[in-house]
Enzyme design. Structure first.
Site, PDB file in Angstrom:
ATOM      1  N   HIS A  60      -4.006  -3.061   2.575  1.00  0.00           N
ATOM      2  CA  HIS A  60      -4.358  -2.182   3.699  1.00  0.00           C
ATOM      3  C   HIS A  60      -5.238  -1.007   3.272  1.00  0.00           C
ATOM      4  O   HIS A  60      -5.084  -0.451   2.185  1.00  0.00           O
ATOM      5  CB  HIS A  60      -3.122  -1.729   4.478  1.00  0.00           C
ATOM      6  CG  HIS A  60      -2.156  -0.828   3.776  1.00  0.00           C
ATOM      7  ND1 HIS A  60      -2.255   0.540   3.824  1.00  0.00           N
ATOM      8  CD2 HIS A  60      -1.053  -1.089   3.046  1.00  0.00           C
ATOM      9  CE1 HIS A  60      -1.238   1.076   3.151  1.00  0.00           C
ATOM     10  NE2 HIS A  60      -0.502   0.111   2.655  1.00  0.00           N
ATOM     11  N   ASP A 162      -1.474   4.105  -2.315  1.00  0.00           N
ATOM     12  CA  ASP A 162      -0.944   3.244  -1.258  1.00  0.00           C
ATOM     13  C   ASP A 162      -1.967   3.237  -0.125  1.00  0.00           C
ATOM     14  O   ASP A 162      -2.017   4.189   0.636  1.00  0.00           O
ATOM     15  CB  ASP A 162       0.409   3.793  -0.797  1.00  0.00           C
ATOM     16  CG  ASP A 162       0.998   3.035   0.367  1.00  0.00           C
ATOM     17  OD1 ASP A 162       0.509   1.956   0.695  1.00  0.00           O
ATOM     18  OD2 ASP A 162       1.971   3.560   0.958  1.00  0.00           O
ATOM     19  N   GLU A 193      -1.713  -0.374   8.720  1.00  0.00           N
ATOM     20  CA  GLU A 193      -0.457  -0.860   8.134  1.00  0.00           C
ATOM     21  C   GLU A 193       0.634   0.186   8.228  1.00  0.00           C
ATOM     22  O   GLU A 193       1.790  -0.120   8.531  1.00  0.00           O
ATOM     23  CB  GLU A 193      -0.680  -1.251   6.660  1.00  0.00           C
ATOM     24  CG  GLU A 193       0.509  -1.962   6.015  1.00  0.00           C
ATOM     25  CD  GLU A 193       1.531  -1.043   5.356  1.00  0.00           C
ATOM     26  OE1 GLU A 193       2.582  -1.540   4.926  1.00  0.00           O
ATOM     27  OE2 GLU A 193       1.313   0.189   5.287  1.00  0.00           O
ATOM     28  N   GLU A 194       0.262   1.439   7.969  1.00  0.00           N
ATOM     29  CA  GLU A 194       1.262   2.505   7.864  1.00  0.00           C
ATOM     30  C   GLU A 194       1.949   2.816   9.196  1.00  0.00           C
ATOM     31  O   GLU A 194       2.978   3.477   9.220  1.00  0.00           O
ATOM     32  CB  GLU A 194       0.634   3.787   7.299  1.00  0.00           C
ATOM     33  CG  GLU A 194       0.115   3.663   5.869  1.00  0.00           C
ATOM     34  CD  GLU A 194       1.212   3.530   4.811  1.00  0.00           C
ATOM     35  OE1 GLU A 194       2.400   3.549   5.175  1.00  0.00           O
ATOM     36  OE2 GLU A 194       0.865   3.381   3.622  1.00  0.00           O
ATOM     37  N   ASP A 216       0.197  -4.712  -2.311  1.00  0.00           N
ATOM     38  CA  ASP A 216       0.514  -3.340  -1.874  1.00  0.00           C
ATOM     39  C   ASP A 216       1.382  -2.680  -2.954  1.00  0.00           C
ATOM     40  O   ASP A 216       1.867  -3.353  -3.853  1.00  0.00           O
ATOM     41  CB  ASP A 216       1.277  -3.412  -0.538  1.00  0.00           C
ATOM     42  CG  ASP A 216       1.218  -2.115   0.266  1.00  0.00           C
ATOM     43  OD1 ASP A 216       0.844  -1.063  -0.286  1.00  0.00           O
ATOM     44  OD2 ASP A 216       1.567  -2.157   1.460  1.00  0.00           O
ATOM     45  N   HIS A 302       3.856   7.822  -0.861  1.00  0.00           N
ATOM     46  CA  HIS A 302       3.725   8.698   0.316  1.00  0.00           C
ATOM     47  C   HIS A 302       3.846  10.175  -0.054  1.00  0.00           C
ATOM     48  O   HIS A 302       4.406  10.972   0.699  1.00  0.00           O
ATOM     49  CB  HIS A 302       4.727   8.318   1.426  1.00  0.00           C
ATOM     50  CG  HIS A 302       4.374   7.029   2.104  1.00  0.00           C
ATOM     51  ND1 HIS A 302       4.932   6.627   3.304  1.00  0.00           N
ATOM     52  CD2 HIS A 302       3.504   6.048   1.759  1.00  0.00           C
ATOM     53  CE1 HIS A 302       4.432   5.452   3.648  1.00  0.00           C
ATOM     54  NE2 HIS A 302       3.556   5.079   2.720  1.00  0.00           N
TER      55      HIS A 302
HETATM   56 CO    CO Z   1       2.651   3.159   2.638  1.00  0.00          CO
HETATM   57 ZN    ZN Z   2       1.246   0.422   1.501  1.00  0.00          ZN
END
Ligand code: CO
Ligand code: ZN
Length: 336
Positions: A60, A162, A193-194, A216, A302
């Site tokens: 992503h 990420d 995606e998030e 990922d 994150h």
């Molecule tokens: Co993420």
């Molecule tokens: Zn991810």
């Protein structure tokens, strides 16, 4: 690869605003594939034509971010999360908006850290008053974290590892593939995606692949008092067994393990108790797609300082390359 990773992580691209990431990836990958195309959700497809079954590899493009919900008369902004953002991790951080405006996040008076929620946070962009702030930004404008890429000596730290690390890996795999392949492969650089695996959902429907894979990041259990988890930085890419979004197809997982062992590529097995990946959406597409995932161990997912190991990244490239060079059976013949 380091330069490619640095370029990719530093680009602005919260969910739904992946345009700059998409343009950069298309530029980097177009010479290595037969064609590239996009769809209305903003997914980028990079296709190497070939015999069935088509392999879909998805990484992503979007990163976590925030969105402006209110601008007051003094010029301070209020924000809400886009994706899984913890408010306490933003305090003291810098944000960058799409148009280049920068700001810093602070909080109103609290007695205890647990009182810190989104209603207590504000962003200061240095505007003299509300009118000045509104000339620069509007409700609904998004921002990402503003942090440079750094090489800590074999380990890389940046915002948006990420999943730009997954994007970088797929670009590198595409560059290394030989002219002839046993079957077709489509690299998908997915959007949104998030916020719920949304890009991968429509991308898988369009491609109708024989097999699906996500590339990922995953969490690790190797930091002080981390929740118990059998994945560490530097011990190779992780072959996913399960996360909250899917149970990887057992035969896909076995083939991934066999491939790693055959080629002497270090790997770890991953059971992730929180979070999901694009494979969660892909495997539920149409009548079901046998799916797996190659995960990059990552500390501090994150946060503004997501950390990966350069060796894990290289081994992930090698593993994915070998998976693409494997002759995959037709998934219709007894793949249960
Ligand atoms: Co993420
Ligand atoms: Zn991810």
């Amino acid at each position: 690869m380091k330069e490619l990773i640095k370029e990719l992580v530093e680009v602005y691209g919260p969910s739904g605003e992946e345009a700059a990431v998409r343009a950069l990836i298309e530029e980097k990958i177009k010479e290595s594939v037969d064609r590239t195309f996009t769809d209305s959700l903003g997914n980028l497809f990079a296709l190497r034509e070939g015999a069935p079954p088509l392999l879909m590899f998805s990484a992503h493009m979007d990163e976590i971010g925030v969105i402006v919900t209110h601008i007051d008369d003094k010029g301070f902004l209020r924000i809400a999360p886009v994706g899984g953002v913890a408010p306490h991790l933003l305090v003291g951080q810098r944000l960058r908006f799409k148009n280049g405006v920068l700001g810093t996040v602070h909080h109103e008076k609290i007695k205890e850290l647990k009182e810190l929620d989104w209603s207590k946070l504000y962003v200061d962009i240095g505007a003299a008053d509300g009118d000045a702030a509104k000339k620069r930004l509007r409700i609904g404008d998004m921002a990402c974290l503003h942090q440079p890429f750094v090489d800590l000596g074999g380990r890389y730290m940046a915002k948006a590892m990420d999943d730009r690390i997954g994007c970088a890996i797929l670009v590198e795999v595409a560059r290394r593939l030989p002219p002839s392949l046993p079957q077709g492969v489509c690299f998908v650089f997915s959007a949104q995606e998030e916020v719920g695996l949304r890009g991968a959902t429509t991308a898988a429907y369009r491609l109708d692949p024989g097999y699906g894979f996500a590339v990922d990041v995953t969490m690790v259990g190797d930091t002080p008092e981390a929740p118990l988890m059998a994945v560490s930085l530097g011990r190779g890419p992780a072959i996913k067994v399960k996360d909250r979004s899917l149970l990887c197809h057992p035969r896909v997982r076995e083939l991934m393990v066999e491939t790693a062992e055959k080629h002497g590529i270090p790997y770890q097995l991953e059971v992730l108790e929180r979070g999901g990946t694009d494979a969660g959406a892909i495997h539920l597409s149409r009548e079901g797609v046998p799916s797996g995932a190659v995960s990059i161990p990552c500390r501090y997912v994150h946060t503004p300082s997501e950390m990966v190991d350069a060796g894990d990244v290289e081994h992930a490239v090698e593993l994915i390359e070998k998976l693409i060079l494997l002759s995959w059976p037709s998934p219709d013949e007894g793949w249960t």
